[in-house]
Design a protein around this motif. Sequence first.
Motif, PDB file in Angstrom:
ATOM      1  N   LYS A   1       0.828  -1.214   0.000  1.00 10.61           N
ATOM      2  CA  LYS A   1       0.000   0.000   0.000  1.00 10.61           C
ATOM      3  C   LYS A   1       0.861   1.262   0.000  1.00 10.61           C
ATOM      4  CE  LYS A   1      -3.741   2.201   2.613  1.00 10.61           C
ATOM      5  NZ  LYS A   1      -3.184   3.470   3.007  1.00 10.61           N
TER       6      LYS A   1
ATOM      7  N   ARG B   1       2.442   1.605  -3.436  1.00 12.65           N
ATOM      8  CA  ARG B   1       1.396   2.013  -4.385  1.00 12.65           C
ATOM      9  C   ARG B   1       1.099   3.505  -4.270  1.00 12.65           C
ATOM     10  NH1 ARG B   1      -4.055   0.362  -2.370  1.00 12.65           N
ATOM     11  NH2 ARG B   1      -3.613   2.249  -1.211  1.00 12.65           N
TER      12      ARG B   1
ATOM     13  N   THR C   1      -2.190   2.197  -9.653  1.00 14.37           N
ATOM     14  CA  THR C   1      -3.269   1.323  -9.181  1.00 14.37           C
ATOM     15  C   THR C   1      -2.701   0.005  -8.651  1.00 14.37           C
ATOM     16  OG1 THR C   1      -3.579   0.265 -11.324  1.00 14.37           O
ATOM     17  CG2 THR C   1      -4.867   2.284 -10.894  1.00 14.37           C
ATOM     18  N   ASP C   2      -3.503  -0.685  -7.866  1.00 14.74           N
ATOM     19  CA  ASP C   2      -3.099  -1.996  -7.347  1.00 14.74           C
ATOM     20  C   ASP C   2      -2.744  -2.957  -8.476  1.00 14.74           C
ATOM     21  OD1 ASP C   2      -3.682  -1.025  -4.826  1.00 14.74           O
ATOM     22  OD2 ASP C   2      -5.319  -2.418  -4.430  1.00 14.74           O
ATOM     23  N   SER C   3      -3.609  -3.019  -9.484  1.00 14.14           N
ATOM     24  CA  SER C   3      -3.383  -3.988 -10.563  1.00 14.14           C
ATOM     25  C   SER C   3      -2.138  -3.657 -11.377  1.00 14.14           C
ATOM     26  CB  SER C   3      -4.601  -4.097 -11.471  1.00 14.14           C
ATOM     27  OG  SER C   3      -4.880  -2.860 -12.079  1.00 14.14           O
TER      28      SER C   3
ATOM     29  N   SER D   1       0.875  -4.594  -9.243  1.00 15.19           N
ATOM     30  CA  SER D   1       1.027  -6.054  -9.208  1.00 15.19           C
ATOM     31  C   SER D   1       1.675  -6.578 -10.481  1.00 15.19           C
ATOM     32  CB  SER D   1      -0.333  -6.732  -9.026  1.00 15.19           C
ATOM     33  OG  SER D   1      -0.822  -6.497  -7.739  1.00 15.19           O
TER      34      SER D   1
END
Length: 110
Positions: free
Chosen positions: A33, A36, A42-44, A47
Amino acid sequence: MSHPRKALDTLIHAPVRFSITAALAAVDEADFKTLRDTIEITDSALSKQLTLLEQADYVKVRKAFVGKRARTWLSLTGTGRTAFTRHLAALRDIAEWEPGQTDGPEPTEP
């Protein structure tokens, strides 16, 4: 010597991956977090980029539970830290390059 751009790490050179490695180079470990939010992604997207860096053995991903919540911590591996340092040195060498030079500046030691 050839042009210093040839020493750039193409995996790290992408802006988001460069931002990830730069942020992780400044700390021993960061949670997902925080990373990010720091690099504003964004999270995606984070990732996806982390998967590429992890596959190259540049980033270590550690998952654990804190209470009932899953948490993910990230850190640069030794390989990742060395790659980032060399990439940064190549960027500095490019910035010092003078038009018409037949040889690049002396390589910066990582």
